[in-house]
Design a protein around this motif. Structure first.
Motif, short mmCIF file in Angstrom:
data_model
loop_
_atom_site.label_atom_id
_atom_site.label_comp_id
_atom_site.label_asym_id
_atom_site.label_seq_id
_atom_site.Cartn_x
_atom_site.Cartn_y
_atom_site.Cartn_z
N VAL A 85 0.86 -1.18 0.00
CA VAL A 85 0.00 0.00 0.00
C VAL A 85 0.89 1.23 0.00
CG1 VAL A 85 -1.74 1.28 1.24
CG2 VAL A 85 -1.85 -1.19 1.20
N VAL A 86 0.77 2.02 -1.07
CA VAL A 86 1.59 3.22 -1.18
C VAL A 86 1.03 4.29 -0.25
CG1 VAL A 86 2.52 4.91 -2.76
CG2 VAL A 86 1.99 2.63 -3.56
N VAL A 101 -6.12 10.13 -8.84
CA VAL A 101 -6.17 8.69 -8.63
C VAL A 101 -5.78 8.35 -7.20
CG1 VAL A 101 -5.11 6.51 -9.29
CG2 VAL A 101 -5.85 8.08 -11.02
N ARG A 156 -8.15 6.38 -4.55
CA ARG A 156 -7.76 5.15 -3.85
C ARG A 156 -8.00 5.28 -2.35
NH1 ARG A 156 -6.73 0.66 -2.30
NH2 ARG A 156 -4.70 -0.24 -1.86
N TYR A 157 -7.68 6.45 -1.80
CA TYR A 157 -7.74 6.55 -0.35
C TYR A 157 -9.12 6.90 0.18
CZ TYR A 157 -2.99 5.46 0.20
OH TYR A 157 -1.84 4.75 0.21
N VAL A 204 -14.61 5.28 -6.83
CA VAL A 204 -13.99 5.41 -8.14
C VAL A 204 -14.37 6.70 -8.86
CG1 VAL A 204 -13.49 3.00 -8.63
CG2 VAL A 204 -15.75 3.87 -9.01
N GLN A 229 -11.53 8.38 -10.50
CA GLN A 229 -11.02 7.78 -11.73
C GLN A 229 -11.87 8.15 -12.93
OE1 GLN A 229 -9.99 3.70 -11.26
NE2 GLN A 229 -9.22 4.03 -9.19
N PHE A 274 0.17 0.71 -9.13
CA PHE A 274 0.41 0.59 -7.69
C PHE A 274 -0.78 1.06 -6.87
CE2 PHE A 274 4.91 -0.06 -8.42
CZ PHE A 274 5.18 -0.93 -7.38
N MET A 275 -1.59 1.97 -7.46
CA MET A 275 -2.77 2.43 -6.73
C MET A 275 -4.03 1.67 -7.14
SD MET A 275 -2.09 6.41 -6.31
CE MET A 275 -1.24 6.59 -7.83
N MET A 276 -3.85 0.50 -7.71
CA MET A 276 -4.95 -0.40 -8.03
C MET A 276 -5.92 0.17 -9.06
SD MET A 276 -4.55 -2.97 -5.78
CE MET A 276 -3.36 -3.15 -4.47
N ALA A 277 -5.49 1.13 -9.85
CA ALA A 277 -6.37 1.70 -10.87
C ALA A 277 -6.06 1.05 -12.20
CB ALA A 277 -6.20 3.22 -10.93
N PHE A 314 -7.89 0.06 -14.86
CA PHE A 314 -8.47 0.61 -16.10
C PHE A 314 -7.78 1.89 -16.50
CE2 PHE A 314 -11.72 3.39 -18.04
CZ PHE A 314 -11.90 2.68 -19.20
N ALA A 349 -6.11 3.30 3.36
CA ALA A 349 -6.43 2.56 2.14
C ALA A 349 -6.77 1.13 2.48
CB ALA A 349 -5.26 2.59 1.19
N ILE A 350 -7.75 0.60 1.78
CA ILE A 350 -8.05 -0.81 1.91
C ILE A 350 -7.02 -1.57 1.09
CG2 ILE A 350 -9.75 -2.58 1.38
CD1 ILE A 350 -11.87 -0.42 1.84
N PRO A 351 -6.35 -2.54 1.68
CA PRO A 351 -5.20 -3.15 1.00
C PRO A 351 -5.53 -3.72 -0.37
CG PRO A 351 -5.27 -3.83 3.27
CD PRO A 351 -6.51 -3.06 3.03
N GLU A 352 -6.65 -4.40 -0.51
CA GLU A 352 -6.95 -5.03 -1.79
C GLU A 352 -8.28 -4.50 -2.30
OE1 GLU A 352 -5.04 -7.12 -3.45
OE2 GLU A 352 -3.53 -7.00 -1.86
N VAL A 353 -8.32 -4.15 -3.57
CA VAL A 353 -9.60 -3.84 -4.19
C VAL A 353 -9.74 -4.71 -5.42
CG1 VAL A 353 -10.50 -1.58 -3.60
CG2 VAL A 353 -8.36 -1.77 -4.83
N THR A 372 -11.60 -2.13 -11.07
CA THR A 372 -12.40 -0.92 -11.00
C THR A 372 -13.24 -0.72 -12.25
OG1 THR A 372 -10.56 0.30 -11.89
CG2 THR A 372 -10.78 0.26 -9.51
N GLY A 413 -17.10 -0.55 -11.84
CA GLY A 413 -17.51 0.65 -11.12
C GLY A 413 -17.46 1.88 -12.00
#
Lengths: 101, 163
Positions: free
Chosen positions: A2-3, A48, A52-53, A57, A60, B47-50, B52, B118-122, B125, B128
């Motif tokens: 997690v960054v 973004v 994330r935080y 979405v 995004q 790295f930020m799970m984005a 798309f 932050a939630i570790p895993e998503v 996206t 959504g």
């Protein structure tokens, strides 16, 4: 992994400052154009990161719309630059001073 | 930690090539550095799970915008004098302004209390984003398509030769 949010936002600020630096330092229109793209990228990065935080979405979706806008901006801007070059044979902004006096 | 090392490598790639874009004397080198900077930003999106947005970044920026910029370089520079440098005029004042902007941003960022965890895993996206685009943000989506059409027509009109 997690960054941490702060890393992302500071990196975004750094990229934005580099973009500003390009706009202020360089005199070539195309470099200035690329710097504007860098600044748009920095803003996207911040969006973004916050998306994330906050864990939704919406951010995004904004990034997606900003990218579309950037594409439109590039196409029109490059058309303007090419037309300018055809008329004045230069890409140096110091010589584009028709409206100065 | 492997992921940590990769993260910092991606950060170094992004920032280093961004500096190269701004400071390089050769326009083509700037464009290539911009490519690597865009790729680095795409890596950060991953790295930020984005997922798309990362794919879109590569398709639109690297595949579209960068190619357009290189076309612009080819159309506006006489290839023989590729190193039209035009480096700098006000490097002193510009440097001061840039430093001030960055320091201001830095102070603001580090001084603010961020409360998010932050939630570790998503999961992906894509669904959504699709739902939001088609329901909540339908109007901006449609307006964007009109904007793209206008940009298309404007670019075609501007770059037409003659009259």
């Amino acid at each position: 992994m997690v960054v941490p949010l702060e890393h992302v936002i500071i990196l975004s600020g750094l990229l934005f400052s580099i973009g500003v630096m390009g706009v202020l330092f360089r005199r070539n229109v195309i470099i200035i154009f690329m710097s504007i793209e860098l600044m748009l990228n920095a803003v996207n990065l911040a969006l973004v990161g916050f998306s994330r935080y906050h864990n939704n979405v919406d951010g995004q979706v904004f990034v997606f719309l900003v990218m579309t806008l950037a594409a439109a901006e590039v196409s029109v801007g490059l058309a303007i630059i090419v037309a300018l070059f055809r008329n004045r044979q230069t890409v140096n902004i110091n010589e584009m001073n028709l409206m100065k006096n | 930690m492997g992921a940590d090392i990769i993260f910092w490598m991606v950060v170094a790639l992004t920032v280093g090539s961004a500096f190269l874009v701004v400071l390089s004397q050769n326009l083509i080198y700037s464009a290539i550095a911009l490519l690597f900077s865009f790729m680095g930003v795409a890596g950060l999106y991953i790295f930020m799970m984005a997922d798309f947005i990362a794919a879109t970044q590569i398709v639109i920026y690297v595949g579209g915008i960068l190619v357009l910029i290189i076309f612009g370089i080819m159309l506006t520079q006489r290839i023989r004098d590729v190193r039209i440098s035009h480096t700098s005029m006000q490097r002193g004042i510009g440097g001061v302004v840039v430093t001030l902007i960055f320091l201001g941003l830095f102070r603001m960022i580090t001084g603010s209390p961020w409360h998010f965890e932050a939630i570790p895993e998503v999961e992906g996206t894509v669904s959504g984003i699709g739902k939001l685009l088609m329901v909540e943000y339908l109007l901006p989506f449609e307006v964007t398509s009109v904007l793209l059409l206008a940009a298309l027509m404007g670019a075609a009109m501007l770059s037409r030769r003659g009259d």
